[in-house]
Design an enzyme around this catalytic site. Structure first.
Site, PDB file in Angstrom:
ATOM      1  N   ARG A  53      14.855 -12.712 -52.801  1.00 42.95           N
ATOM      2  CA  ARG A  53      16.101 -13.568 -53.267  1.00 42.95           C
ATOM      3  C   ARG A  53      15.944 -14.766 -52.424  1.00 42.95           C
ATOM      4  O   ARG A  53      16.617 -15.652 -52.822  1.00 42.95           O
ATOM      5  CB  ARG A  53      17.152 -12.562 -52.879  1.00 42.95           C
ATOM      6  CG  ARG A  53      18.978 -13.427 -52.782  1.00 42.95           C
ATOM      7  CD  ARG A  53      20.283 -13.077 -52.903  1.00 42.95           C
ATOM      8  NE  ARG A  53      20.177 -11.851 -51.606  1.00 42.95           N
ATOM      9  CZ  ARG A  53      21.161 -11.839 -50.705  1.00 42.95           C
ATOM     10  NH1 ARG A  53      22.078 -11.365 -51.977  1.00 42.95           N
ATOM     11  NH2 ARG A  53      21.200 -11.218 -49.829  1.00 42.95           N
ATOM     12  N   LYS A 144      21.486 -18.348 -51.198  1.00 38.88           N
ATOM     13  CA  LYS A 144      22.548 -17.983 -50.120  1.00 38.88           C
ATOM     14  C   LYS A 144      21.958 -19.385 -48.838  1.00 38.88           C
ATOM     15  O   LYS A 144      20.813 -19.408 -48.262  1.00 38.88           O
ATOM     16  CB  LYS A 144      21.733 -16.981 -49.706  1.00 38.88           C
ATOM     17  CG  LYS A 144      22.670 -16.692 -48.733  1.00 38.88           C
ATOM     18  CD  LYS A 144      21.383 -14.420 -48.727  1.00 38.88           C
ATOM     19  CE  LYS A 144      23.023 -13.836 -46.869  1.00 38.88           C
ATOM     20  NZ  LYS A 144      24.233 -14.052 -47.323  1.00 38.88           N
TER      21      LYS A 144
END
Ligand code: PLP
Length: 280
Positions: A53, A144
């Protein structure tokens, strides 16, 4: 090396000597991404998922990380060994570095920090928490990024009023909370938004462990649907599965922690204890 050890810009350093340049565009322009994970039984939980991620977060903003997944994995494991806390939280940050001016990319800087595990207030699980809704969303939802400007400000305002988390809602559609994913339960189905949100690793684990006893729907969710759900919970690395008993001034599941939410958390803990997720 004694004391807490971090990894900054290719070196292991004492926490007291962990610095980046004041002209790093991560600081000047918020051009940076991160990921955050924790250990159970001393082992980093779903480390590969978090690193993947992180790589995706960087790709979404055109930031190339000059380390392979295996290299980052080794750094995390090395830090766990060096620090040797009973349980740890690991934060991996990649900043844009120092460019030729404040709007240019430089050489990305990798920072990995390791701290003893933060414990959540146990009452959040026994009594449930309150959510405050706000209109808005994170800017690049799939990434993120280090931009939590709204989150910091909202949490400062609403925690004082007894809300533990703030839920982004846009045009009546439920998105995610400032640092967690939101779910509702209706009958035997778990429903959670599929767009405009970060793909939480805890969310992914919930799907894996719950599909054997509940249905799962990922789709657009209206605020009304959330407010009239049987149960509501949020999930994140830090919180695991946390029950919600109130959204704004509307009680959820009669103001009590729902039985299905309790079961999902129990299954999550069983999964953690099974150690099937431990990587070689
Ligand atoms: N959504 C946002 C905006 C987050 O910051 C986080 C975690 O910090 C999550 C969702 C939950 O993700 P995870 O379960 O991987 O911790």
């Amino acid at each position: 090396m004694s004391g807490t050890v971090y990894f900054v810009d290719d070196k292991y350093v004492n926490k007291e000597n962990a610095f980046i340049h004041v002209n790093d565009i991560g600081l000047l322009r918020g051009y940076a991404v991160f990921d955050y994970l924790k250990t159970y039984f001393g082992k980093p939980f779903r480390l590969s998922d978090h690193i993947e991620r992180l790589q995706n977060s960087a790709r979404y903003i055109g930031l190339s990380i000059p380390y392979s997944n295996d290299e980052i994995k080794n750094i995390c494991n090395e830090l766990l060994n060096k620090n040797n806390f009973a349980e740890s939280n690991i934060r991996i940050v990649v900043t844009g570095g120092v460019g030729t001016d404040s709007k240019s990319k430089g050489n990305p800087v990798l920072i990995v920090t390791c701290e003893p595990r933060i414990l959540m207030n146990p009452e959040y699980y026994t009594d449930g928490i309150k959510l405050k809704t706000v209109e808005g969303s994170r800017e690049i939802s799939l990434s993120k990024t280090c931009n939590y400007i709204r989150a910091i400000d909202y949490l400062d305002e609403y925690r004082k009023l007894g809300f533990s988390e703030v839920l982004y809602v846009q045009n009546n559609k439920v998105l995610e909370c400032t640092s967690s994913n939101a779910f509702l339960i209706k009958d035997n189905t778990i429903i959670t938004p599929d767009t405009g949100v970060l793909m939480g690793i805890t969310r992914k684990v919930i799907f894996e462990i719950c599909e054997k006893f509940m249905s799962i729907e990922t789709r657009e969710v209206e605020l009304d649907e959330l407010l009239n759900a049987d149960e509501v919970f949020i999930s994140s690395t830090e919180r695991e599965i946390m029950p919600v008993i109130m959204i704004d001034d509307k009680e959820i599941s009669g103001g009590k922690v729902g039985e299905k939410t309790k079961r999902i958390h129990k299954e999550f803990i069983e999964y953690v204890k099974s150690l099937v997720w431990v990587e070689k």
